[in-house]
Design an enzyme around this catalytic site. Structure first.
Site, PDB file in Angstrom:
ATOM      1  CG  HIS A 181      35.010 -18.937  24.382  1.00  0.00           C
ATOM      2  ND1 HIS A 181      34.027 -18.527  23.521  1.00  0.00           N
ATOM      3  CD2 HIS A 181      34.411 -19.119  25.584  1.00  0.00           C
ATOM      4  CE1 HIS A 181      32.862 -18.472  24.181  1.00  0.00           C
ATOM      5  NE2 HIS A 181      33.072 -18.827  25.433  1.00  0.00           N
ATOM      6  CD  GLU A 182      35.932 -20.895  28.526  1.00  0.00           C
ATOM      7  OE1 GLU A 182      35.554 -20.065  29.382  1.00  0.00           O
ATOM      8  OE2 GLU A 182      35.117 -21.547  27.827  1.00  0.00           O
ATOM      9  CG  HIS A 235      34.143 -16.079  29.290  1.00  0.00           C
ATOM     10  ND1 HIS A 235      32.998 -15.316  29.207  1.00  0.00           N
ATOM     11  CD2 HIS A 235      33.884 -17.202  28.567  1.00  0.00           C
ATOM     12  CE1 HIS A 235      32.101 -15.949  28.460  1.00  0.00           C
ATOM     13  NE2 HIS A 235      32.612 -17.097  28.051  1.00  0.00           N
ATOM     14  CD  GLU A 284      29.563 -17.095  25.227  1.00  0.00           C
ATOM     15  OE1 GLU A 284      29.928 -17.130  26.418  1.00  0.00           O
ATOM     16  OE2 GLU A 284      29.842 -17.992  24.420  1.00  0.00           O
TER      17      GLU A 284
HETATM   18 CO    CO Z   1      31.541 -18.602  26.972  1.00  0.00          CO
END
Ligand code: CO
Length: 501
Positions: free
Chosen positions: A264-265, A268, A295
């Site tokens: 997830h990170e 980003h 996101e």
């Molecule tokens: Co996020």
């Protein structure tokens, strides 16, 4: 051109100053000794004041006006015109709020957070109620100061999702909610149930780090211009050109938390790395579009890639080499089921892919009603619990597991929640288009090849910075505006296979 160049020079200086706050914040969340907290707050406050003063200086406003009259804005899609458009937007917002209101919001939310911690610990909504009333009142004043068309919520949403409006999202959200309630019912009634114990065995933390870093590297996360560290509340921070940092936390008895957290990170992080910051740092063209688009990147890597079967066809054998005992004899299908298990639960941050958006939609509905005045703060627990029962089919046992669970409202972050669901919606739309452009994407994943997707995202999304607003970017990339159908179709297909309906 003179005014534009001077404006950009000023903005780059301001952004350089502001970026030091990012690194101080990162340090605060990782290595700072606890006794340093009070001084750190002073440091961050001092920088934030300086940045605000410099950016709201009337001189900046004059330069923007002058640039608006010049030739640089002739082509509205040029980087220069996009920079002017977004600087105007940011400058107007920053100068519209009266200093007294900003100070009152800061003071109120800092006290509100302290009482919220106690209220949540004791599940005592009465303790939090006066603060919620104050925050709602101040949020309305903020919306009034910004000015808005339609309803006040639009002004607040714009802080996180520039240009987005309730009108644009409410219909999509409602249809999504109805579809998700149906999906959840099907999952509950399903004959098949995954065995989650597979991912709840012993997973050595150091091996988790090695595996997580290797997956992030395979995604294209560049460790010569980024790093991975440990924190309590994972996040990603793009500090400046050549410096993007991601953070995670490890659970020695669960594989999912750190692994999907890292993906997830890193999603980003790839966005931050894909923006042309060498050229555009300090200007809107060197910034992400919105929280929703940010996101969309993290959720795509976490879910559409990281929770897909083709991905694990390659990576499960890799994982088995590291986690020999815990994954011994585990079949791909069983592992795939375990990482995609759905269990409706009270807490948003622990929610799975299928129920996460229901948590968000509930909050969005209540926030919006609080702002229009249709819902009184005192009635929030009742309304929360009613809706929770309707959407999730379970009774909320106490407010700590209901309306008191999130920090957002006590922090004044009303209008923030929808960006999570916008991210999920956009990620499904973008991923569909990526698959259309690269029909062999699944086969690539099966070979552990993730870099073509990274490159597709860089070209279609990352490199544009703020050239387009979120919904325009979506139309530009996919040919369609925000839509609930791609996400619903993806979920129905995926969970239908796992749960056998
Ligand atoms: Co996020």
């Amino acid at each position: 051109m003179a005014a534009y160049d001077e404006l950009i020079k000023q903005c780059k200086e301001i952004a350089t100053l502001a970026s030091t706050a990012s690194i101080l914040h990162w340090d605060q969340q990782t290595y700072m000794p606890p006794q340093g907290a009070a001084f750190r707050a002073e440091q961050l406050g001092a920088i934030s004041n300086l940045v605000h003063q410099r950016f709201t200086d009337p001189k900046i406003g004059d330069l923007i006006s002058e640039a608006e009259q010049s030739d640089v804005v002739k082509d509205p899609e040029s980087p220069e015109a996009a920079n002017i458009r977004e600087l105007r937007h940011a400058y107007d917002k920053a100068t519209k709020l009266p200093t007294e209101l900003v100070e009152e919001i800061t003071k109120t939310t800092s006290l509100a957070q302290q009482d919220w911690v106690k209220a949540r610990a004791n599940s005592d909504f009465k303790l939090f109620l006066p603060w919620l009333e104050k925050v709602v009142k101040l949020s309305k004043e903020k919306a009034d100061a910004y000015g808005y068309e339609g309803e006040p919520y639009n002004a607040l949403l714009d802080d996180y999702e520039p240009g987005a409006t309730v009108d644009e999202i409410v219909d999509v959200f409602e249809k999504l909610r109805n579809e998700l309630v149906t999906l959840l019912q099907k999952i509950k009634d399903a004959p098949k149930k995954p065995d989650v114990s597979i991912v709840e065995r012993e997973y050595d933390v150091e091996l988790q780090r090695i595996f997580g870093e290797s997956v992030a590297a395979a995604m294209g996360f560049d460790f010569t211009s980024g790093r991975l560290d440990v924190t309590t509340h994972p996040f990603c921070t793009g500090i400046g050109p050549g410096d993007t940092r991601i953070l995670t936390r490890y659970n020695p008895n669960r594989l999912n938390d750190a692994l999907f957290g890292i993906m997830h990170e890193a999603g980003h992080g790839l966005y931050e790395m894909g923006i042309d910051k060498k050229k555009y740092f300090g200007t809107p063209m060197g910034e992400s579009v919105s929280l929703g688009i940010h996101e969309s990147q993290s959720r795509m890597w976490e879910n559409q890639v990281g929770r897909s079967k083709p991905f694990w066809k390659y990576f499960l054998p890799q994982a088995k080499r590291l986690f020999r005992k815990s994954l011994e004899g585990v079949e791909l299908d069983d592992f795939y089921g375990a990482i995609n298990n759905v269990t409706p639960s009270y807490i948003r941050v622990e929610a799975d892919e299928a129920t996460y958006n229901l948590h968000i939609l509930l909050r969005f509905e209540l926030e919006r009603a609080l702002l229009t005045g249709d819902l009184k703060p005192a009635d929030v627990p009742g309304e929360w619990n009613d809706r929770f029962q309707k959407y999730f089919g379970i009774e909320v046992d106490k407010d700590a597991n209901g309306c008191l669970q999130d920090v957002h409202w006590s922090s004044g972050l009303i209008g923030y929640f929808p960006t999570y669901t916008l991210g999920n919606l956009y990620s499904a739309q973008f991923f569909n288009k990526a698959k259309e452009d690269m029909p062999d994407l699944d086969e690539q994943f099966e070979r552990g090849e993730l870099l073509n997707l990274r490159e597709w995202l860089r070209v279609n999304i990352h490199q544009h910075g703020q050239r387009y607003r979120a919904n325009d970017l979506c139309k530009k990339v996919t040919g369609k505006p925000l839509d609930y159908k791609p996400l619903v179709a993806y979920m129905n297909a995926k969970f239908g296979e796992i749960y056998g309906f």
